[in-house]
Design a protein around this motif. Structure first.
Motif, short mmCIF file in Angstrom:
data_model
loop_
_atom_site.label_atom_id
_atom_site.label_comp_id
_atom_site.label_asym_id
_atom_site.label_seq_id
_atom_site.Cartn_x
_atom_site.Cartn_y
_atom_site.Cartn_z
N UNK A 390 0.84 -1.20 0.00
CA UNK A 390 0.00 0.00 0.00
C UNK A 390 0.88 1.25 0.00
N UNK A 391 1.95 1.25 0.77
CA UNK A 391 2.85 2.41 0.80
C UNK A 391 3.48 2.65 -0.56
N UNK A 408 -6.52 10.30 -4.16
CA UNK A 408 -7.72 9.70 -3.58
C UNK A 408 -7.47 8.22 -3.30
N UNK A 409 -7.76 7.83 -2.07
CA UNK A 409 -7.57 6.45 -1.63
C UNK A 409 -8.93 5.92 -1.19
N UNK A 426 -8.30 1.26 -4.20
CA UNK A 426 -8.09 2.09 -5.38
C UNK A 426 -7.30 3.33 -4.98
N UNK A 427 -6.24 3.61 -5.73
CA UNK A 427 -5.40 4.79 -5.49
C UNK A 427 -5.35 5.56 -6.80
N UNK A 486 -3.82 8.49 -13.10
CA UNK A 486 -3.76 7.03 -13.11
C UNK A 486 -4.56 6.48 -11.95
N UNK A 487 -5.26 5.40 -12.18
CA UNK A 487 -6.03 4.70 -11.16
C UNK A 487 -5.48 3.28 -11.05
#
Length: 495
Positions: A390-391, A408-409, A426-427, A486-487
């Protein structure tokens, strides 16, 4: 009285026990282990020969006893018919028996005739007496008896007795030598044919072993070639039997080994290429710093000098390069392991893992704002590995987002038909986005787009994200965010 003593030295003490070394001797190999030491081809030939020999022996014994029983039954049936016919003829009359039938005629027919009473007394032609015993007397007394084998002067006869009326029994005996000679010849034929059959079985066994084990020998030679030369070329597969399946499995193993070696080779080559740049920059900065220190120590007016501001900047650059190098080495070590490490599987809330990663990412990118929307998602996995993945996603989004941009997370539970039964993270960044032709490549090792080569990073962060997802039975994907950036999606199964 004299006392006897056990042999010894006469001292009265028990002799020293003799040490038994049988425990140290290797156990004698059993017959089965000895058979296993024989080469497989010879073993197959021996087993086929032994099996065929036992089968031939069983068939020969069955044929011999069948012929034995058939010949004796035929002889008994013929004797019973003759004796029954003779009992109603002139032979049943004692006076006519002695007058009409001569001993030469009976000898020429290989049979002997007698009339027996219930007491065992009998009338027969001298020199042609059949074997007479209690069974024949029983027949004369009215108790039928089966045919039997009797002996006269060492010669074997088949003896049949039938009632002839008036308390008498007609006894008819035929010599068994012709029947026994026939059985002897049959036994010799069966032994010869059986021996030939065993020999042919041995030859066929060798041929079967040689033909059946030829693919195995090819497989052995291929494995020896691979071990000797490292050449991982697959074998040609013919047929559809078990050997063909084994060959396909072996080819699949070779392909997997070749793929692993190729991945390791590319990893080493890419790592060497990526390590070259930070090492070169690090060496340049160190040489510049060392030259400035030596110039300041020499006191020469033409010696290079660094201001305090330049020195601080150079020291900060060195620290950053060392951190980048350490991060790169750690990523390479993580990705170099083909076998997944033991995952400390535990039940955890993925939203808490994302929160910890956000707490670490915000100080790294103070110019970027992180907006999180996290739902509770229970998963089973390694908390440290998930937090690192995640980091990496957050660092990648912050790197591509401009100052003042928003990352946005979103963490939610997957619903049908998208990702049922999964936790989806989703990041989305505020950067330029990922080109459609590069979205399938961003998770490859050391992949960096043309725009990314001027930015810090090694191209391994997203590879670690993909590897972590696979090890947790999940996956990753790259798409375009609604805001144009980018997603990146990361999902693993929920508990």
């Amino acid at each position: 009285m004299s006392a006897t003593t056990a042999p010894g030295d006469g001292s009265g003490e028990d002799p020293a026990p003799v040490e038994d070394d049988r425990r140290d001797r290797p156990a004698a190999p059993s017959g089965w282990h000895v058979l296993l030491e024989i080469p497989l081809r010879r073993r197959v030939a021996i087993l086929v020969s032994v099996g065929a020999g036992l089968l031939v022996a069983l068939i020969s014994v069955a044929v011999f006893f069948t012929a034995y029983r058939a010949l004796y039954d035929q002889l008994d049936e013929s004797l019973v018919e003759r004796a029954t016919a003779a009992s109603s003829s002139d032979l049943a009359d004692p006076t006519l028996l002695l007058k009409v039938v001569s001993s030469d005629a009976l000898a020429a027919g290989d049979f002997r005739v007698a009339l027996v009473g219930p007491t065992g007394r009998y009338i027969s032609i001298r020199g042609n007496e059949p074997p007479i015993g209690p069974p024949e007397a029983e027949v004369a007394a009215g108790k039928p008896q089966p045919p039997r084998t009797g002996f006269v002067d060492g010669a074997a006869y088949r003896v049949v007795a039938v009632q002839s009326g008036n308390g008498r029994a007609l006894v008819l005996a035929q010599e068994l030598d012709p029947t026994r000679r026939t059985l002897s010849r049959l036994a010799i034929v069966l032994v010869v044919v059986g021996g030939i059959g065993v020999a042919l079985a041995a030859v066929v066994g060798v041929a079967i072993a040689r033909a059946g084990l030829r693919p195995v020998e090819r497989l052995i030679s291929t494995t020896e070639r691979v071990a000797r030369t490292g050449d991982l070329q697959p074998m040609a597969v013919t047929g559809g039997d078990e050997i063909a399946r084994l060959t396909r499995s072996f080819n699949a193993m070779l392909a997997a080994l070749a793929s692993s070696i190729e991945r390791q080779r590319r990893l080493v080559a890419d790592a060497g290429h990526e390590l070259r740049t930070p090492l070169t920059s690090l060496r340049t900065n160190l040489e510049l710093l060392v030259a400035a220190e030596e110039g300041a120590a020499s006191g020469r007016p033409d010696a290079p000098r660094l201001s305090d501001e330049d020195r601080a900047e150079l020291t900060a650059d060195l620290r950053a390069q060392i951190d980048e190098l350490a991060q790169l080495v750690g990523d390479v070590v993580e990705l170099a392991r083909d076998d997944p490490p033991e995952i400390a599987a535990e039940h955890l809330d993925l939203s808490e893992v994302v929160e910890r990663a956000l707490d670490r990412a915000r100080p790294r990118a103070p110019a970027v704002r992180f907006a999180a929307e996290l739902a509770t998602c229970e998963v089973v996995g390694d908390a440290s590995a998930l937090e690192r993945a995640v980091l990496n996603l957050l660092d990648n989004a912050a790197k591509w987002s401009p100052p003042g941009g928003e990352v946005r997370v979103v963490l939610r539970a997957g619903v049908a038909p998208e990702r049922p039964g999964t936790a989806v993270l989703e990041v989305a960044d505020a950067g330029p986005g990922i080109a459609p032709e590069e979205r399938e490549l961003v998770f490859d090792r050391f992949f960096r787009s043309a725009d990314a080569r001027t930015m810090p990073g090694s191209g391994l962060g997203l590879s670690i994200v993909a590897q972590t997802a696979v090890r947790h039975h999940g996956g990753v994907s790259a798409q375009e965010a609604p805001s144009g950036g980018a997603l990146l999606r990361f999902w693993i199964p929920r508990a």
